[in-house]
Design a protein around this motif. Structure first.
Motif, PDB file in Angstrom:
ATOM      1  N   ARG A 113       0.395  -1.059  -0.047  1.00 46.61           N
ATOM      2  CA  ARG A 113      -0.194  -0.274  -0.186  1.00 46.61           C
ATOM      3  C   ARG A 113       0.925   1.246  -0.553  1.00 46.61           C
ATOM      4  N   ASP A 114       1.432   1.159   0.999  1.00 45.71           N
ATOM      5  CA  ASP A 114       2.535   2.135   1.210  1.00 45.71           C
ATOM      6  C   ASP A 114       3.291   2.738  -0.125  1.00 45.71           C
ATOM      7  N   PHE A 115       3.954   1.711  -0.798  1.00 43.04           N
ATOM      8  CA  PHE A 115       4.765   1.587  -2.119  1.00 43.04           C
ATOM      9  C   PHE A 115       3.716   2.324  -3.327  1.00 43.04           C
ATOM     10  N   VAL A 116       2.316   1.550  -3.474  1.00 49.62           N
ATOM     11  CA  VAL A 116       1.425   2.453  -4.955  1.00 49.62           C
ATOM     12  C   VAL A 116       1.272   3.858  -3.791  1.00 49.62           C
ATOM     13  N   ALA A 117       1.227   3.975  -2.432  1.00 45.24           N
ATOM     14  CA  ALA A 117       1.241   5.669  -2.337  1.00 45.24           C
ATOM     15  C   ALA A 117       2.853   6.119  -2.801  1.00 45.24           C
ATOM     16  N   ASN A 118       3.464   5.532  -2.879  1.00 45.53           N
ATOM     17  CA  ASN A 118       4.621   6.609  -2.982  1.00 45.53           C
ATOM     18  C   ASN A 118       4.533   6.735  -4.866  1.00 45.53           C
ATOM     19  N   VAL A 119       4.453   5.962  -4.969  1.00 46.62           N
ATOM     20  CA  VAL A 119       4.927   5.595  -6.561  1.00 46.62           C
ATOM     21  C   VAL A 119       3.801   7.219  -7.351  1.00 46.62           C
ATOM     22  N   SER A 120       2.365   6.609  -7.088  1.00 50.85           N
ATOM     23  CA  SER A 120       1.326   7.959  -6.688  1.00 50.85           C
ATOM     24  C   SER A 120       1.748   9.208  -7.146  1.00 50.85           C
ATOM     25  N   HIS A 121       2.452   9.258  -5.733  1.00 47.37           N
ATOM     26  CA  HIS A 121       2.943  11.099  -5.226  1.00 47.37           C
ATOM     27  C   HIS A 121       3.955  11.313  -6.323  1.00 47.37           C
ATOM     28  N   GLU A 122       4.907  10.452  -6.704  1.00 49.43           N
ATOM     29  CA  GLU A 122       5.623  10.270  -7.533  1.00 49.43           C
ATOM     30  C   GLU A 122       5.607  10.846  -9.401  1.00 49.43           C
ATOM     31  N   LEU A 123       4.397  10.052  -9.418  1.00 51.30           N
ATOM     32  CA  LEU A 123       4.015  10.807 -11.030  1.00 51.30           C
ATOM     33  C   LEU A 123       3.329  11.338 -10.624  1.00 51.30           C
ATOM     34  N   ARG A 124       2.964  11.893  -9.752  1.00 52.75           N
ATOM     35  CA  ARG A 124       1.337  12.901  -9.647  1.00 52.75           C
ATOM     36  C   ARG A 124       2.041  14.181 -10.199  1.00 52.75           C
ATOM     37  N   THR A 125       3.253  14.176  -8.936  1.00 56.49           N
ATOM     38  CA  THR A 125       4.122  15.612  -9.214  1.00 56.49           C
ATOM     39  C   THR A 125       4.092  16.460 -10.431  1.00 56.49           C
ATOM     40  N   LEU A 165      11.394   7.825 -13.972  1.00 55.13           N
ATOM     41  CA  LEU A 165      11.228   6.678 -12.741  1.00 55.13           C
ATOM     42  C   LEU A 165      10.031   5.632 -13.028  1.00 55.13           C
ATOM     43  N   VAL A 166       9.147   5.220 -14.454  1.00 51.59           N
ATOM     44  CA  VAL A 166       8.289   4.217 -14.365  1.00 51.59           C
ATOM     45  C   VAL A 166       9.926   3.085 -15.561  1.00 51.59           C
ATOM     46  N   GLY A 167      10.831   3.493 -15.613  1.00 47.46           N
ATOM     47  CA  GLY A 167      12.186   3.053 -16.341  1.00 47.46           C
ATOM     48  C   GLY A 167      12.840   2.357 -14.815  1.00 47.46           C
ATOM     49  N   ASP A 168      13.156   2.691 -13.992  1.00 48.65           N
ATOM     50  CA  ASP A 168      13.586   2.679 -12.417  1.00 48.65           C
ATOM     51  C   ASP A 168      12.640   1.526 -11.569  1.00 48.65           C
ATOM     52  N   LEU A 169      11.529   1.808 -11.945  1.00 44.36           N
ATOM     53  CA  LEU A 169      10.609   0.847 -11.449  1.00 44.36           C
ATOM     54  C   LEU A 169      10.208  -0.509 -12.559  1.00 44.36           C
ATOM     55  N   LEU A 170      10.944  -0.808 -13.549  1.00 44.86           N
ATOM     56  CA  LEU A 170      10.496  -2.080 -14.248  1.00 44.86           C
ATOM     57  C   LEU A 170      12.006  -2.288 -14.314  1.00 44.86           C
ATOM     58  N   SER A 171      13.344  -1.818 -13.397  1.00 49.25           N
ATOM     59  CA  SER A 171      13.854  -2.401 -13.714  1.00 49.25           C
ATOM     60  C   SER A 171      14.158  -2.979 -12.198  1.00 49.25           C
ATOM     61  N   LEU A 172      13.493  -2.365 -10.558  1.00 52.00           N
ATOM     62  CA  LEU A 172      13.542  -2.833  -9.883  1.00 52.00           C
ATOM     63  C   LEU A 172      12.055  -4.488 -10.613  1.00 52.00           C
ATOM     64  N   SER A 173      11.084  -4.143 -10.734  1.00 49.54           N
ATOM     65  CA  SER A 173      10.119  -5.646 -10.513  1.00 49.54           C
ATOM     66  C   SER A 173      11.075  -6.655 -11.561  1.00 49.54           C
ATOM     67  N   ARG A 174      11.997  -6.094 -12.281  1.00 48.91           N
ATOM     68  CA  ARG A 174      12.747  -7.281 -12.866  1.00 48.91           C
ATOM     69  C   ARG A 174      14.080  -7.760 -12.602  1.00 48.91           C
ATOM     70  N   VAL A 175      15.023  -6.798 -11.046  1.00 43.57           N
ATOM     71  CA  VAL A 175      15.670  -7.355 -10.166  1.00 43.57           C
ATOM     72  C   VAL A 175      14.641  -8.473  -9.276  1.00 43.57           C
ATOM     73  N   LEU A 290      19.017   4.853   3.549  1.00 45.56           N
ATOM     74  CA  LEU A 290      19.769   4.864   2.259  1.00 45.56           C
ATOM     75  C   LEU A 290      18.688   4.286   1.455  1.00 45.56           C
ATOM     76  N   THR A 291      18.832   2.626   0.955  1.00 41.41           N
ATOM     77  CA  THR A 291      19.162   1.921   0.030  1.00 41.41           C
ATOM     78  C   THR A 291      16.766   2.096  -0.032  1.00 41.41           C
ATOM     79  N   GLU A 292      16.394   2.461   1.298  1.00 35.97           N
ATOM     80  CA  GLU A 292      14.748   1.835   1.092  1.00 35.97           C
ATOM     81  C   GLU A 292      13.885   2.890   0.040  1.00 35.97           C
ATOM     82  N   ARG A 293      13.359   2.277  -0.927  1.00 37.69           N
ATOM     83  CA  ARG A 293      12.910   2.857  -1.518  1.00 37.69           C
ATOM     84  C   ARG A 293      11.994   4.434  -1.439  1.00 37.69           C
ATOM     85  N   PHE A 294      12.375   5.184  -2.574  1.00 40.92           N
ATOM     86  CA  PHE A 294      11.906   6.540  -1.711  1.00 40.92           C
ATOM     87  C   PHE A 294      12.708   7.607  -1.393  1.00 40.92           C
ATOM     88  N   TYR A 295      14.034   6.521  -0.627  1.00 47.49           N
ATOM     89  CA  TYR A 295      13.944   7.543   1.018  1.00 47.49           C
ATOM     90  C   TYR A 295      15.261   8.325   0.742  1.00 47.49           C
TER      91      TYR A 295
END
Ligand code: ADP
Length: 345
Positions: A113-125, A165-175, A290-295
Motif C-alpha cells: 500500500r505504501d509503495f503504491v501511494a509513493n509511486v502515485s505521489h511521485e508520478l502525480r507531481t 521513474l517508470v524505467g527505474d520501477l521496471l528495473s526494480l521489478s525485473r531485479v 538510504l536503500t529504502e525505496r524513495f528515501y
C-alpha cells in the motif's frame, strides 16, 4: 487423546469445553498465553471483545467463525487470525481455536500500500506540472512564443522525469523477479568499472568531474566474479552517478578495486568495489534507510537533480541477488564511500 493431537500442531491451539473453560492447550498456545490458562474461563484468557463475540456466536449455534487476535510480544505487535470451530460432545458444544500468525502478511500488505501511494505521489507531481503548463499554453501563453518555449522545456523535463521513474520501477521489478536466479556470466569488475566510466565521460566533461579507476595491489590476484553483467553495470552507473550528483561539481570520483578475504557472512575470497566521492557526506542518521525505496536525504535536491529515489534500492537488490554486501561509510564534510563486496569467482 486430544493433547497429543493438539501437540502435533505447530500453531497455537485451544480446546474450550462445553462449560467454557480452557481444557486443553498445546505447547505453542501455552508459550503464547502462559501455563496458567488451563482450567480458566476462556473470557479471562482471551479478553478481546472481537474474539469473545465470535466465540459466543459459535457457542450459540454457528458452525465456525473467524476473528482477529492481537498481542504485543517481545519482537513487537503480533496479529493472529483465530479460527473457531464447534465440536459436538455429550456435554454440549465444545470449541477448537486455531491461531495463525498473519503479521507478515499484514506487513507485506502495508508495504504494498505504501509503495503504491509513493509511486502515485511521485508520478502525480510531474503530471500536475505538465497539465498545468498545457493549460497555460492554450490560454495566457497562446500568443507568447518566448513563454511557450520555456514552458515546453519544463514540460519536457517533467516528462523525462516520469520516463526515468517508470524505467527505474521496471528495473526494480525485473531485479526482484530474478532475485532467486543465480547469475552466471563471468565478469571482470575492473573492466566493467572502466566501461561504466567510459559511458559517463560525456556527462562528466559537462559537469567538470574527474572519473578514475584505481586498482589496489591486491587486485592483481584477479577481479573476476560470477554475475549478471548488465545488472552489475547498472550498480556501477547508479553509484557513480550518485557520487557525481551528490559529490558536487568539479570533484573527483574514484572507483577503487581490491581483493580480499572475508571472514564475515561471505566467507572466502571477495572482490570489493569502492565508489568514493569528495562531497558533503551523509549524516549517519540516514545511512540505515538510504536503500529504502524513495528515501532521500534531501527530497528537494534529489528532485532538482532529476533523481527518482530508486537508484540505491535497485543497487541493493542487485547486490543481494549476487549474494554480496553493500556497505556505506560517510563522514560529513569529507565525502562518502559506497562499497560493493562480492564473492570472487
Ligand atoms: P536519487 O534518485 O534520489 O539519487 P538514490 O536511491 O540513488 O535516489 O539515493 C537516495 C538518496 O541517497 C539520495 O536522494 C541522496 O540523498 C542520498 N545519496 C546517494 N548517494 C549519495 C552520495 N554519494 N553522497 C551523498 N548522498 C547520497
Amino acid at each position: 487423546m486430544i493433547d497429543p493431537i493438539l501437540g502435533a500442531v505447530p500453531d497455537p491451539m485451544l480446546y474450550i469445553g462445553a462449560d467454557g473453560l480452557v481444557r486443553h492447550a498445546n505447547g505453542a498456545a501455552r508459550a503464547m498465553l502462559g501455563d496458567w490458562i488451563l482450567g480458566r474461563s476462556h473470557d479471562a484468557v482471551l479478553r478481546q471483545p472481537g474474539v469473545l463475540a465470535r466465540i459466543e456466536a459459535v457457542q450459540n449455534g454457528a458452525d465456525a467463525a473467524e476473528a482477529l487476535f492481537e498481542r504485543s510480544e517481545h519482537a513487537g505487535p503480533v496479529e493472529y487470525k483465530v479460527r473457531i470451530t464447534a465440536i459436538a460432545t455429550p456435554l454440549g458444544r465444545a470449541l477448537l481455536l486455531h491461531f495463525t500468525d498473519i503479521t507478515h502478511l499484514r506487513e507485506a500488505e502495508e508495504m504494498r500500500r505504501d509503495f503504491v501511494a509513493n509511486v502515485s505521489h511521485e508520478l502525480r507531481t510531474p503530471l500536475t506540472a505538465v497539465l498545468g503548463f498545457l493549460e497555460t499554453l492554450r490560454g495566457s501563453a497562446r500568443d507568447d512564443p518566448a513563454a511557450q518555449d520555456r514552458f515546453l522545456g519544463i514540460m519536457e523535463d517533467e516528462a523525462n522525469r516520469m520516463n526515468r521513474l517508470v524505467g527505474d520501477l521496471l528495473s526494480l521489478s525485473r531485479v526482484e523477479a530474478e532475485a532467486r536466479v543465480r547469475p552466471n556470466d563471468r565478469v571482470d569488475m575492473a573492466d566493467l568499472a572502466r566501461a561504466g566510466i567510459a559511458a559517463l565521460r560525456p556527462r562528466a566533461e559537462k559537469t567538470g568531474h574527474t572519473l578514475a579507476v584505481e586498482l589496489d595491489d591486491s587486485a592483481a590476484a584477479g577481479t573476476d566474479i560470477q554475475g549478471d553483467r548488465d545488472q552489475l553495470l547498472q550498480v556501477i552507473l547508479n553509484l557513480t552517478e550518485n557520487a557525481m550528483t551528490y559529490g558536487g561539481p568539479d570533484k573527483p570520483v574514484t572507483l577503487r578495486l581490491s581483493r580480499g578475504e572475508s571472514r564475515g557472512m561471505l566467507r572466502g575470497p571477495v572482490v570489493q568495489l569502492d565508489v568514493i566521492d569528495r562531497g558533503q557526506g551523509i549524516d549517519s542518521l540516514h545511512l540505515p534507510r538510504l536503500t529504502e525505496r524513495f528515501y532521500r536525504v534531501d527530497t528537494h535536491r534529489s528532485r532538482e537533480m532529476g533523481g527518482t529515489g530508486l537508484g540505491l534500492a535497485i543497487v541493493k537488490h542487485i547486490v543481494n541477488r549476487h549474494r554480496g554486501r553493500l556497505k556505506i561509510t560517510s563522514e560529513t564534510g569529507q565525502g562518502s564511500t559506497f562499497s560493493v563486496i562480492l564473492p570472487a569467482a
